[in-house]
Design an enzyme around this catalytic site. Structure first.
Site, PDB file in Angstrom:
ATOM      1  N   SER A  96      97.104 -66.374  48.618  1.00 35.17           N
ATOM      2  CA  SER A  96      96.442 -66.192  49.910  1.00 35.17           C
ATOM      3  C   SER A  96      96.202 -67.523  50.610  1.00 35.17           C
ATOM      4  O   SER A  96      97.130 -68.097  51.129  1.00 35.17           O
ATOM      5  CB  SER A  96      95.177 -65.348  49.842  1.00 35.17           C
ATOM      6  OG  SER A  96      94.904 -64.876  51.146  1.00 35.17           O
ATOM      7  N   HIS A 121      87.057 -77.560  56.346  1.00 41.89           N
ATOM      8  CA  HIS A 121      86.692 -78.175  57.624  1.00 41.89           C
ATOM      9  C   HIS A 121      85.615 -79.221  57.333  1.00 41.89           C
ATOM     10  O   HIS A 121      84.665 -78.941  56.609  1.00 41.89           O
ATOM     11  CB  HIS A 121      86.142 -77.136  58.606  1.00 41.89           C
ATOM     12  CG  HIS A 121      87.048 -75.966  58.781  1.00 41.89           C
ATOM     13  ND1 HIS A 121      88.142 -75.998  59.613  1.00 41.89           N
ATOM     14  CD2 HIS A 121      87.035 -74.746  58.211  1.00 41.89           C
ATOM     15  CE1 HIS A 121      88.757 -74.823  59.562  1.00 41.89           C
ATOM     16  NE2 HIS A 121      88.111 -74.052  58.716  1.00 41.89           N
ATOM     17  N   CYS A 123      94.226 -62.941  46.500  1.00 40.65           N
ATOM     18  CA  CYS A 123      94.527 -61.533  46.261  1.00 40.65           C
ATOM     19  C   CYS A 123      94.588 -61.304  44.760  1.00 40.65           C
ATOM     20  O   CYS A 123      95.000 -62.173  44.004  1.00 40.65           O
ATOM     21  CB  CYS A 123      95.878 -61.154  46.889  1.00 40.65           C
ATOM     22  SG  CYS A 123      95.900 -61.349  48.673  1.00 40.65           S
TER      23      CYS A 123
END
Length: 133
Positions: free
Chosen positions: A66, A71, A86
Site C-alpha cells: 500500500s 510530512h 493491505c
C-alpha cells in the site's frame, strides 16, 4: 468475494530532533526507504518534495502492500506519519508497526499521538494513544 482488509497507522510527532530528515528530501528519502526495507515491505515507487523556506519535506513511498507518507514542519519540530498496509494476501500488521516504530525512533519526538484503524472489516475500530515525557 473476500473483503479487503488492512491496517492504517498514523502518528503525529512533536518536538522532533532530527533536523536533517525534516529539511532534506534526500535524507528523508533514505530514512524512509531504509525503514521500509527493514520492515520487510516492498517499495514500488516514490516521490519526495522539499518546500521553500522554512523547507519542510513531503515524501510518499508506494508499497506493493500500500503506502507510506511523511510530512515535516521543521519550523514547528513536527512530523506526521501515515502507513497503510493491505492484509489480503498476507498479514502485514507487524511490518506496519515496525515501519512506524523505526520512523518514530529516527525523529526522536518528545511527544506523539498515535492512531490505528483496522480497515475493510465490519465493525472497524479506531484506537488512539498519546505519549508525552
Amino acid at each position: 468475494m473476500r473483503a479487503m482488509q488492512g491496517l492504517h497507522l498514523t502518528a503525529d510527532l512533536s518536538d522532533c530532533t532530527d533536523a536533517a530528515a525534516m529539511t532534506d528530501a534526500l535524507a528523508l528519502r533514505r530514512l524512509c526507504l531504509d525503514a521500509v526495507h527493514a520492515a520487510g515491505l516492498t517499495p514500488v515507487g516514490e516521490l519526495f518534495h522539499r518546500f521553500p523556506a522554512p523547507g519542510g519535506v513531503t515524501g510518499v513511498v508506494l508499497l506493493a502492500e500500500s503506502h507510506l507518507a511523511v510530512h515535516t514542519w521543521p519550523e514547528r519540530g513536527a512530523v506526521t506519519l501515515d502507513a497503510y498496509v493491505c492484509n489480503v494476501s498476507g498479514d502485514n500488521t507487524m511490518a506496519a508497526h515496525r515501519l512506524i516504530e523505526q520512523l518514530i525512533t529516527a525523529f526522536a519526538p518528545r511527544s506523539l499521538q498515535r492512531q490505528q484503524l483496522q480497515r475493510g472489516r465490519s465493525g472497524a475500530r479506531l484506537t488512539s494513544s498519546i505519549r508525552s515525557p
